[in-house]
Design a protein around this motif. Structure first.
Motif, PDB file in Angstrom:
ATOM      1  N   ALA A  59     -31.677  70.140  11.049  1.00 17.60           N
ATOM      2  CA  ALA A  59     -32.627  70.128   9.929  1.00 17.60           C
ATOM      3  C   ALA A  59     -33.875  70.853  10.359  1.00 17.60           C
ATOM      4  O   ALA A  59     -34.480  71.501   9.745  1.00 17.60           O
ATOM      5  CB  ALA A  59     -33.046  68.789   9.319  1.00 17.60           C
ATOM      6  N   ARG A  60     -34.520  70.357  11.527  1.00 14.52           N
ATOM      7  CA  ARG A  60     -35.717  71.041  11.978  1.00 14.52           C
ATOM      8  C   ARG A  60     -35.389  72.557  12.206  1.00 14.52           C
ATOM      9  O   ARG A  60     -36.323  73.360  11.845  1.00 14.52           O
ATOM     10  CB  ARG A  60     -36.185  70.449  13.262  1.00 14.52           C
ATOM     11  N   TYR A 111     -35.034  74.336   8.632  1.00 14.33           N
ATOM     12  CA  TYR A 111     -36.364  74.371   7.616  1.00 14.33           C
ATOM     13  C   TYR A 111     -37.220  75.577   8.797  1.00 14.33           C
ATOM     14  O   TYR A 111     -37.849  76.080   7.930  1.00 14.33           O
ATOM     15  CB  TYR A 111     -36.925  73.090   7.823  1.00 14.33           C
ATOM     16  N   ASP A 171     -36.332  78.838   7.672  1.00 10.72           N
ATOM     17  CA  ASP A 171     -36.155  78.870   6.124  1.00 10.72           C
ATOM     18  C   ASP A 171     -34.900  78.873   5.517  1.00 10.72           C
ATOM     19  O   ASP A 171     -34.506  79.389   4.354  1.00 10.72           O
ATOM     20  CB  ASP A 171     -36.946  80.222   5.682  1.00 10.72           C
ATOM     21  N   ALA A 223     -33.398  76.468   3.647  1.00 10.37           N
ATOM     22  CA  ALA A 223     -33.946  75.269   3.017  1.00 10.37           C
ATOM     23  C   ALA A 223     -32.658  74.146   2.444  1.00 10.37           C
ATOM     24  O   ALA A 223     -32.750  72.990   2.779  1.00 10.37           O
ATOM     25  CB  ALA A 223     -35.004  75.360   1.889  1.00 10.37           C
ATOM     26  N   GLY A 266     -31.151  73.010   5.746  1.00 12.00           N
ATOM     27  CA  GLY A 266     -32.062  71.772   6.054  1.00 12.00           C
ATOM     28  C   GLY A 266     -31.864  70.333   5.233  1.00 12.00           C
ATOM     29  O   GLY A 266     -31.909  69.235   5.829  1.00 12.00           O
ATOM     30  N   LYS A 267     -31.784  70.596   3.957  1.00 12.42           N
ATOM     31  CA  LYS A 267     -31.963  69.291   3.090  1.00 12.42           C
ATOM     32  C   LYS A 267     -30.457  68.519   3.204  1.00 12.42           C
ATOM     33  O   LYS A 267     -30.534  67.436   3.459  1.00 12.42           O
ATOM     34  CB  LYS A 267     -31.730  69.728   1.669  1.00 12.42           C
ATOM     35  N   GLU A 317     -30.868  66.844   6.798  1.00 14.27           N
ATOM     36  CA  GLU A 317     -31.882  65.888   6.616  1.00 14.27           C
ATOM     37  C   GLU A 317     -31.484  64.604   5.937  1.00 14.27           C
ATOM     38  O   GLU A 317     -31.520  63.301   6.354  1.00 14.27           O
ATOM     39  CB  GLU A 317     -33.226  66.316   6.165  1.00 14.27           C
ATOM     40  N   GLN A 374     -39.673  69.359   6.049  1.00 11.71           N
ATOM     41  CA  GLN A 374     -39.551  70.636   5.827  1.00 11.71           C
ATOM     42  C   GLN A 374     -40.987  71.609   5.730  1.00 11.71           C
ATOM     43  O   GLN A 374     -41.066  72.678   6.266  1.00 11.71           O
ATOM     44  CB  GLN A 374     -38.916  70.846   4.272  1.00 11.71           C
ATOM     45  N   ARG A 375     -41.985  71.058   5.126  1.00 12.43           N
ATOM     46  CA  ARG A 375     -43.249  71.728   5.015  1.00 12.43           C
ATOM     47  C   ARG A 375     -43.953  71.841   6.310  1.00 12.43           C
ATOM     48  O   ARG A 375     -44.628  72.965   6.810  1.00 12.43           O
ATOM     49  CB  ARG A 375     -44.164  70.897   4.172  1.00 12.43           C
ATOM     50  N   GLU A 393     -42.068  72.226   9.284  1.00 10.41           N
ATOM     51  CA  GLU A 393     -41.326  73.215  10.120  1.00 10.41           C
ATOM     52  C   GLU A 393     -41.763  74.559   9.547  1.00 10.41           C
ATOM     53  O   GLU A 393     -41.799  75.503  10.541  1.00 10.41           O
ATOM     54  CB  GLU A 393     -40.025  72.997  10.015  1.00 10.41           C
ATOM     55  N   ARG A 394     -42.074  74.887   8.243  1.00 15.16           N
ATOM     56  CA  ARG A 394     -42.429  76.256   7.511  1.00 15.16           C
ATOM     57  C   ARG A 394     -43.841  76.480   8.167  1.00 15.16           C
ATOM     58  O   ARG A 394     -44.150  77.613   8.505  1.00 15.16           O
ATOM     59  CB  ARG A 394     -42.488  75.929   6.186  1.00 15.16           C
TER      60      ARG A 394
END
Length: 330
Positions: free
Chosen positions: A273-274, A277, A280, A282, A285-286, A289, A316-317, A319-320
């Motif tokens: 997931a890391r 994310y 990008d 997403a 990643g979801k 996670e 998510q935020r 890692e971005r």
């Protein structure tokens, strides 16, 4: 007499050794490896257990072909076009004519009689899958040694798989296979873009192989750069494939076996997931996670700062933000 007992013991040791001489094929997939192929091949030739070394060129490469050492035990197969390392390994596997086979990358090598030690251990236990100790060779020659007893703690398939899912892997340069066994489970998945050996080990463990460990020698896993950073660029397809392998393990293992490795699987999903994310991806990643949370993963990996920020703004935020920071610095 004492002399008679000693003579019989000596004869037995020589007999065990002779049973593995020439019993191993070393398959080396090679692509743009003219600078390293000589060392890889010569390290295999130093071991009496090696009956043949099959160098598979992944597409035409005159410089590489010229660099392959000339020896009666060395065979070279040149594929007509580039198809990737798993396809090259399968080409070599199809050509192997021995009881055991090792898949050695063209920039790695072996030392200290590792191949013979693994073959002897495999012969003694009638094993399908054999492991040996290894070292990570870092740039500038620094080495980090890994004793196989710490990487493969127990000689049963589910323990090996649990360690592998948890990231405690053994590189190809320290793994030996019974040729018939690896053919029976289908060889290498040529569609896999990364962690091909992990996917192969999963299918092997699913077939409940007999497993052995070697007590001598090392495989040298050469690191050209770090290669393990969370910011390493990977494709969306690679991330999806890694999640699919974990989902396949969960789907096809007996529930009691999978329950024993939910911590490792949850950690692995979280790491994926890391990575997703950060790059990008997403949606992927979801998925990862969500799977990590479903398996009970709650701990944020990384430094205390990473964990605090992830809890504050979400994984998510975080890692971005980290990706943008790294891009500005570069």
């Amino acid at each position: 007499s004492r002399l008679g007992r000693d003579a019989r013991a000596t004869f037995y040791v020589l007999d065990v050794s002779s049973r593995i001489d020439g019993k191993v094929s070393v398959v080396i997939p090679a692509y743009k490896a003219a600078a390293t192929i000589g060392k890889a091949v010569r390290s295999g030739l130093d071991d009496a257990a090696v009956g043949e070394i099959i160098v598979v060129l992944d597409g035409p490469d005159p410089a590489l072909l010229h660099a392959v050492p000339k020896n009666d035990r060395v065979k070279t197969i040149e594929r007509p076009s580039i198809a990737g390392a798993p396809a090259a390994r399968n080409t070599g596997l199809a050509a192997a004519a021995t009881e055991f086979v090792m898949f050695l990358d063209a920039d790695d090598y072996v030392e200290g009689g590792l191949i013979g030690a693994m073959a002897r251990a495999g012969a003694a236990r009638a094993a399908d899958l054999m492991f040996g100790s290894f070292v990570f060779e870092l740039p500038m020659g620094r080495r980090i040694a890994v004793d196989i007893a710490s990487a493969v703690k127990r000689l049963d398939a589910m323990s090996v798989l649990r360690e592998w899912v948890g990231g405690n892997f053994v590189p190809c340069c320290s793994v030996l296979w019974r040729t018939e066994f690896v053919r029976r489970i289908g060889g290498w998945d040529e569609a896999m873009l990364k962690n091909q050996d992990g996917e192969l080990v999963w299918r092997a463990c699913r077939s409940k192989p007999r497993i052995a460990r070697a007590s001598a020698g090392v495989g040298v896993y050469v690191q050209s750069d770090s290669g393990h950073s969370i910011s390493e660029q990977v494709s969306e397809e690679i991330c999806a494939q890694q999640i699919a392998v974990l989902a396949d393990i969960e789907k096809n293992l007996p529930p009691e076996d999978f329950r024993a490795m939910t911590t490792e699987a949850g950690d692995r999903y979280h790491r994926l997931a890391r990575i997703a994310y950060y790059n990008d991806y997403a949606a992927i990643g979801k998925v990862a996670e969500g799977a990590a949370r479903r398996l009970g993963h709650r701990r944020q990996s990384g430094s205390i700062w990473h964990g605090m920020l992830a809890r504050l703004v979400g994984l998510q935020r975080k890692e971005r933000l980290l990706a943008r920071l790294h891009r500005r610095r570069s």
